[in-house]
Design a protein around this motif. Structure first.
Motif, short mmCIF file in Angstrom:
data_model
loop_
_atom_site.label_atom_id
_atom_site.label_comp_id
_atom_site.label_asym_id
_atom_site.label_seq_id
_atom_site.Cartn_x
_atom_site.Cartn_y
_atom_site.Cartn_z
N LYS A 143 0.85 -1.20 0.00
CA LYS A 143 0.00 0.00 0.00
C LYS A 143 0.88 1.24 0.00
O LYS A 143 2.05 1.21 0.39
N ILE A 144 0.30 2.36 -0.38
CA ILE A 144 1.02 3.63 -0.41
C ILE A 144 1.26 4.18 0.99
O ILE A 144 2.33 4.70 1.30
N GLU A 145 0.27 4.07 1.86
CA GLU A 145 0.32 4.74 3.16
C GLU A 145 1.54 4.38 4.01
O GLU A 145 2.15 5.26 4.61
N PRO A 146 1.95 3.10 4.09
CA PRO A 146 3.13 2.80 4.90
C PRO A 146 4.40 3.51 4.39
O PRO A 146 5.25 3.92 5.18
N ILE A 147 4.51 3.66 3.09
CA ILE A 147 5.68 4.36 2.55
C ILE A 147 5.60 5.84 2.93
O ILE A 147 6.59 6.43 3.38
N ASP A 169 14.35 7.82 7.35
CA ASP A 169 15.10 8.33 6.21
C ASP A 169 15.54 7.17 5.31
O ASP A 169 16.72 6.88 5.20
N PRO A 170 14.55 6.49 4.66
CA PRO A 170 14.92 5.35 3.82
C PRO A 170 15.61 5.80 2.53
O PRO A 170 15.45 6.94 2.10
N ASP A 171 16.37 4.89 1.95
CA ASP A 171 16.98 5.15 0.65
C ASP A 171 16.12 4.63 -0.48
O ASP A 171 16.07 5.19 -1.56
N ILE A 172 15.44 3.50 -0.19
CA ILE A 172 14.66 2.82 -1.23
C ILE A 172 13.52 2.05 -0.57
O ILE A 172 13.65 1.59 0.56
N CYS A 173 12.41 1.94 -1.27
CA CYS A 173 11.26 1.19 -0.77
C CYS A 173 10.74 0.29 -1.88
O CYS A 173 10.75 0.66 -3.05
N LEU A 174 10.27 -0.89 -1.49
CA LEU A 174 9.65 -1.82 -2.43
C LEU A 174 8.15 -1.53 -2.44
O LEU A 174 7.48 -1.63 -1.43
N ALA A 194 5.94 12.44 -3.25
CA ALA A 194 6.49 12.34 -1.89
C ALA A 194 7.88 11.70 -1.88
O ALA A 194 8.79 12.19 -1.20
N VAL A 195 8.05 10.63 -2.64
CA VAL A 195 9.37 9.99 -2.65
C VAL A 195 10.38 10.86 -3.40
O VAL A 195 11.56 10.91 -3.02
N LYS A 196 9.93 11.55 -4.42
CA LYS A 196 10.84 12.45 -5.15
C LYS A 196 11.34 13.55 -4.22
O LYS A 196 12.54 13.84 -4.17
N LYS A 197 10.43 14.15 -3.47
CA LYS A 197 10.79 15.22 -2.53
C LYS A 197 11.76 14.71 -1.47
O LYS A 197 12.68 15.41 -1.07
N ALA A 198 11.56 13.46 -1.02
CA ALA A 198 12.41 12.87 0.03
C ALA A 198 13.72 12.30 -0.52
O ALA A 198 14.58 11.89 0.25
N GLY A 199 13.85 12.25 -1.83
CA GLY A 199 15.06 11.68 -2.43
C GLY A 199 15.13 10.17 -2.29
O GLY A 199 16.21 9.58 -2.27
N VAL A 200 13.97 9.53 -2.24
CA VAL A 200 13.88 8.08 -2.08
C VAL A 200 13.56 7.45 -3.44
O VAL A 200 12.76 7.99 -4.21
N LYS A 201 14.17 6.32 -3.73
CA LYS A 201 13.86 5.58 -4.95
C LYS A 201 12.93 4.43 -4.63
O LYS A 201 12.85 3.97 -3.48
N ALA A 234 9.44 3.89 -16.71
CA ALA A 234 9.44 5.24 -17.28
C ALA A 234 9.33 6.30 -16.20
O ALA A 234 9.78 7.43 -16.39
N ALA A 235 8.77 5.95 -15.06
CA ALA A 235 8.65 6.90 -13.95
C ALA A 235 10.02 7.08 -13.31
O ALA A 235 10.66 6.10 -12.91
N ASP A 236 10.47 8.30 -13.23
CA ASP A 236 11.81 8.60 -12.70
C ASP A 236 12.03 8.04 -11.30
O ASP A 236 13.17 7.75 -10.92
N GLU A 237 11.00 7.89 -10.53
CA GLU A 237 11.13 7.46 -9.14
C GLU A 237 11.43 5.98 -9.00
O GLU A 237 11.84 5.53 -7.93
N PHE A 238 11.24 5.19 -10.05
CA PHE A 238 11.52 3.76 -10.00
C PHE A 238 12.93 3.46 -10.48
O PHE A 238 13.30 3.78 -11.60
N ALA A 239 13.70 2.83 -9.60
CA ALA A 239 15.07 2.45 -9.92
C ALA A 239 15.14 1.07 -10.53
O ALA A 239 16.07 0.76 -11.27
#
Length: 155
Positions: free
Chosen positions: A5-9, A17-22, A42-49, A105-110
């Motif tokens: 779900k989105i909410e836990p992230i 201060d996570p670096d990456i989330c599944l 939200a992840v873009k603002k936090a610098g999280v992939k 294609a979404a920049d936030e996905f590594a």
């Protein structure tokens, strides 16, 4: 962390201060509007992939009779899947290949974990990532309202 779900992230971003989330179910070619509006900014603002763990909606895109790990298929989702696949055939591709490329294609996905239970599925996943899909395919999906207007698509 890996969640369905989105909410836990979003909660994690507020308290850690996570670096990456599944992200295991909230972003696919079939279902992405909420993630585009809430999660990705939200992840873009936090610098999280992010790593996608469910680009095929737990097999639904590949034809399984379950969606995001449950047996109840949301209303209209079968029709949407079928329509995207019809359009894909017109452009000499298929929905599986488009689904992998859409997520990445979404920049936030590594990365993406597409899943496979047979060696030929692994081979097809690699083929999907390297396939050139026409820009017109993505334009047609968007013009038919099958992809959210704010979602990034491959160039």
């Amino acid at each position: 962390m890996g969640v369905n779900k989105i909410e836990p992230i979003l909660d994690c971003l507020d308290s850690a201060d996570p670096d990456i989330c599944l992200s295991a179910t909230q972003y696919s070619i079939l279902e992405h509007e909420d993630a585009v509006d809430r999660l990705l900014p939200a992840v873009k603002k936090a610098g999280v992939k992010l790593v996608s763990g469910a680009g095929y909606n737990s097999g639904f895109i590949a034809g399984r009779d379950r969606f995001n790990y449950v047996d109840v298929i949301p209303k209209g989702m079968t029709e949407k899947r079928n329509r995207i696949n019809e359009i894909a055939k017109k452009y000499n591709t298929n929905i599986l290949h488009a689904a992998l490329q859409f997520v990445l294609a979404a920049d936030e996905f590594a990365a993406i974990i597409p899943g496979a239970s047979k060696p030929e599925q692994v081979e097809d996943n690699v083929k999907a990532l390297n396939e050139k899909i026409s820009v017109d395919f993505w334009k047609e999906l968007r013009s038919e309202g099958l992809i959210y207007e704010k979602a990034q698509v491959p160039n």
